[in-house]
Design an enzyme around this catalytic site. Structure first.
Site, PDB file in Angstrom:
ATOM      1  N   TYR A   1       4.665   1.973 -18.932  1.00  0.00           N
ATOM      2  CA  TYR A   1       5.613   2.712 -18.102  1.00  0.00           C
ATOM      3  C   TYR A   1       6.361   1.730 -17.208  1.00  0.00           C
ATOM      4  O   TYR A   1       5.815   0.706 -16.789  1.00  0.00           O
ATOM      5  CB  TYR A   1       4.874   3.722 -17.225  1.00  0.00           C
ATOM      6  CG  TYR A   1       4.346   4.928 -17.970  1.00  0.00           C
ATOM      7  CD1 TYR A   1       5.207   5.910 -18.449  1.00  0.00           C
ATOM      8  CD2 TYR A   1       2.973   5.096 -18.166  1.00  0.00           C
ATOM      9  CE1 TYR A   1       4.726   7.022 -19.115  1.00  0.00           C
ATOM     10  CE2 TYR A   1       2.473   6.210 -18.836  1.00  0.00           C
ATOM     11  CZ  TYR A   1       3.358   7.170 -19.309  1.00  0.00           C
ATOM     12  OH  TYR A   1       2.883   8.262 -19.970  1.00  0.00           O
TER      13      TYR A   1
ATOM     14  N   HIS B   1      -0.836  -0.419 -11.141  1.00  0.00           N
ATOM     15  CA  HIS B   1      -1.627  -0.803 -12.298  1.00  0.00           C
ATOM     16  C   HIS B   1      -0.760  -0.674 -13.543  1.00  0.00           C
ATOM     17  O   HIS B   1       0.158   0.151 -13.584  1.00  0.00           O
ATOM     18  CB  HIS B   1      -2.861   0.095 -12.436  1.00  0.00           C
ATOM     19  CG  HIS B   1      -3.880  -0.141 -11.371  1.00  0.00           C
ATOM     20  ND1 HIS B   1      -4.876   0.767 -11.067  1.00  0.00           N
ATOM     21  CD2 HIS B   1      -4.059  -1.178 -10.513  1.00  0.00           C
ATOM     22  CE1 HIS B   1      -5.629   0.302 -10.088  1.00  0.00           C
ATOM     23  NE2 HIS B   1      -5.147  -0.878  -9.732  1.00  0.00           N
TER      24      HIS B   1
ATOM     25  N   ARG C   1      -1.861  -3.584  -2.165  1.00  0.00           N
ATOM     26  CA  ARG C   1      -2.863  -4.648  -2.041  1.00  0.00           C
ATOM     27  C   ARG C   1      -2.690  -5.324  -0.678  1.00  0.00           C
ATOM     28  O   ARG C   1      -1.568  -5.443  -0.173  1.00  0.00           O
ATOM     29  CB  ARG C   1      -2.712  -5.646  -3.177  1.00  0.00           C
ATOM     30  CG  ARG C   1      -3.025  -5.030  -4.535  1.00  0.00           C
ATOM     31  CD  ARG C   1      -2.853  -6.028  -5.671  1.00  0.00           C
ATOM     32  NE  ARG C   1      -3.218  -5.408  -6.946  1.00  0.00           N
ATOM     33  CZ  ARG C   1      -2.359  -4.752  -7.744  1.00  0.00           C
ATOM     34  NH1 ARG C   1      -1.085  -4.655  -7.379  1.00  0.00           N
ATOM     35  NH2 ARG C   1      -2.773  -4.220  -8.873  1.00  0.00           N
TER      36      ARG C   1
ATOM     37  N   ARG D   1      -7.118   1.207  -0.899  1.00  0.00           N
ATOM     38  CA  ARG D   1      -6.664   1.577  -2.237  1.00  0.00           C
ATOM     39  C   ARG D   1      -7.677   2.501  -2.916  1.00  0.00           C
ATOM     40  O   ARG D   1      -7.315   3.500  -3.536  1.00  0.00           O
ATOM     41  CB  ARG D   1      -6.441   0.312  -3.080  1.00  0.00           C
ATOM     42  CG  ARG D   1      -5.203  -0.454  -2.636  1.00  0.00           C
ATOM     43  CD  ARG D   1      -5.121  -1.817  -3.279  1.00  0.00           C
ATOM     44  NE  ARG D   1      -4.980  -1.788  -4.723  1.00  0.00           N
ATOM     45  CZ  ARG D   1      -3.865  -1.507  -5.383  1.00  0.00           C
ATOM     46  NH1 ARG D   1      -2.762  -1.183  -4.703  1.00  0.00           N
ATOM     47  NH2 ARG D   1      -3.816  -1.541  -6.698  1.00  0.00           N
TER      48      ARG D   1
ATOM     49  N   LYS E   1      -0.226  -8.487  -8.586  1.00  0.00           N
ATOM     50  CA  LYS E   1      -1.166  -8.575  -9.710  1.00  0.00           C
ATOM     51  C   LYS E   1      -0.442  -8.630 -11.042  1.00  0.00           C
ATOM     52  O   LYS E   1      -0.759  -9.442 -11.912  1.00  0.00           O
ATOM     53  CB  LYS E   1      -2.102  -7.365  -9.681  1.00  0.00           C
ATOM     54  CG  LYS E   1      -3.313  -7.484 -10.590  1.00  0.00           C
ATOM     55  CD  LYS E   1      -4.397  -8.319  -9.952  1.00  0.00           C
ATOM     56  CE  LYS E   1      -5.699  -8.209 -10.741  1.00  0.00           C
ATOM     57  NZ  LYS E   1      -6.767  -8.986 -10.114  1.00  0.00           N
TER      58      LYS E   1
ATOM     59  N   HIS F   1      -9.130  -4.023   1.123  1.00  0.00           N
ATOM     60  CA  HIS F   1      -8.794  -3.498  -0.193  1.00  0.00           C
ATOM     61  C   HIS F   1      -9.278  -2.056  -0.353  1.00  0.00           C
ATOM     62  O   HIS F   1      -8.844  -1.338  -1.260  1.00  0.00           O
ATOM     63  CB  HIS F   1      -9.451  -4.383  -1.265  1.00  0.00           C
ATOM     64  CG  HIS F   1      -8.740  -4.368  -2.575  1.00  0.00           C
ATOM     65  ND1 HIS F   1      -8.961  -3.406  -3.531  1.00  0.00           N
ATOM     66  CD2 HIS F   1      -7.815  -5.207  -3.104  1.00  0.00           C
ATOM     67  CE1 HIS F   1      -8.215  -3.656  -4.589  1.00  0.00           C
ATOM     68  NE2 HIS F   1      -7.497  -4.736  -4.364  1.00  0.00           N
TER      69      HIS F   1
END
Length: 412
Positions: free
Chosen positions: A367, A357, A242, A333, A267, A330
């Site tokens: 995970y 994420h 990011r 990404r 995030k 951004h």
């Protein structure tokens, strides 16, 4: 005779304190200093007692009489007005300790060192501006879902749809903290499911065509800005983190020997690992003589103690005549997400984990940061090599003939 306001104002100080009665136990005490206090005299358990009713004129004659009448009712019920007042103070003190303000302050103190400073400041500001004025004084156990919804609706009304949802998320964390601390029994946030508006997602401008990506990479190499900004632009497509994470990268988190950058994702606030390709390491080594002595990899041009400005990358793209509808900070990404899937053929789970994420397995378990790490290391190096090919004008339909094979251990 009962007192009047005019009569009270006319009372003058004397050498000694004195009282003037109003009736039914209420009197005004005139101090030698001239200050006037209300007193209520009463008997309880055959003992003469006195209760302060406030200072005149802060406490008016009318209010003093109302307080006296309440005290007389308490006496009529067989209770001591003085003890009743102390009990109320104790209850009120407990309410203050159990207020949303107090619990949120403890929660923020706990998170201050854990969260990114910029993110922390945003969360704190949202609470102070949008939540505390309406709900902060309330005991957390008294706050209902409907109270929170009224507050969030006001945020929505000014068009801050995403802010309302973020405030809801933060309040959920605070309630969970309160429950874990034994200060609350219920979290009302789940009751708000579906009650807030969803913001229309505006896709970030991103180049996902290989030929156009090659042109952009050559533009970046030809950029005539400062060395620090040039290197930030060169790292952006390689790492596809990011924008805020890139500009606030710290040397302490980067290990060139192990070829890893470890930090908390802005995030998710979870630990994240970015494997560093040979190309990324070369750029970081070139940066070391310029910023390696300080905290930030990309310091501000105003002070080494500050990170690069949030608009720097975007401004650099615009100075290269890359339009706002073409590419954003951004967008690197989205470029990586699309092209790695389409051209390098890596599994979605590997790509999504590298994008920091939150990804869950078939059992619903998230995970961790090391999941598929070997595959991610391979992917990041292949991605860097592929970008070199694009920069040199070599465009292939696909780098891999078949879908990438993920680690056997991870798959099971």
């Amino acid at each position: 005779m009962p007192l009047t306001d005019a009569g009270i104002r006319s009372l003058k100080a004397k050498d000694r304190d004195y009282k003037v009665a109003d009736g039914n136990g209420l009197s005004i005490l005139v101090m030698s200093s001239g200050t006037k206090y209300w007193r209520f005299a009463y008997r309880y358990n055959n003992k003469q007692k006195s209760l302060s009713m406030g200072r005149y004129p802060d406490t008016s004659l009318k209010l003093a009489r109302e307080k006296r009448d309440e005290a007389r009712q308490t006496l009529a019920q067989g209770a001591d007005p003085s003890a009743a007042r102390k009990s109320l103070k104790a209850i009120y003190s407990g309410m203050i300790k159990n207020s949303l303000n107090s619990i949120a302050a403890d929660f923020l103190d706990m998170k201050k060192l854990e969260w990114d400073p910029v993110y922390f400041s945003k969360v704190e500001a949202r609470l102070k501006n949008d939540v505390f004025p309406a709900l902060g004084h309330m005991p957390i156990t008294d706050i209902k879902a409907s109270d929170i919804l009224i507050t969030l609706r006001k945020v929505e009304a000014r068009g801050a749809i995403k802010s309302a949802r973020r405030i809801k998320e933060t309040l959920g964390q605070i309630f969970r903290y309160a429950i874990a601390s034994g200060l609350a029994d219920k979290n009302p946030i789940p009751d708000l499911a579906g009650a807030l508006r969803r913001a229309k997602e505006k896709p970030m401008a991103a180049i996902t065509d290989p030929e156009q990506a090659g042109i952009l990479l050559r533009q970046i190499d030809a950029y005539n800005g400062t060395f620090i900004v040039t290197k930030a632009l060169q790292l952006a497509p390689l790492l596809f983190v990011r924008p805020g994470e890139l500009r606030q990268a710290e040397w302490a988190d980067i290990n060139l020997a192990s070829a890893e950058w470890r930090f908390k994702a802005s995030k998710t606030h979870q630990d994240h690992i970015v494997p560093l390709s040979r190309q990324a390491i070369a750029i970081l080594k070139a940066l070391q003589p310029y910023s390696g002595h300080g905290r930030y990899v990309f310091p501000s041009n105003k002070s080494d103690a500050l990170p690069m400005s949030s608009n720097t990358i975007l401004s650099a793209l615009r100075s290269m005549d890359v339009g706002k509808e073409e590419m954003s900070g951004h967008g690197f990404r989205a470029m990586a997400r699309t092209m790695i899937a389409e051209r390098l053929r890596y599994e979605d789970v590997v790509i999504e984990l590298q994008l920091a994420h939150q990804v869950r397995d078939i059992h619903g378990h998230a995970y961790n940061r090391t999941s598929f790490l070997e595959d991610r290391k391979l992917m990041m190096q292949e991605w860097a090599d592929y970008l070199d090919e694009l920069r040199n004008g070599q465009v292939r339909q696909s780098i891999r003939a078949a879908t990438a094979t993920i680690s056997t251990a991870e798959a099971h």
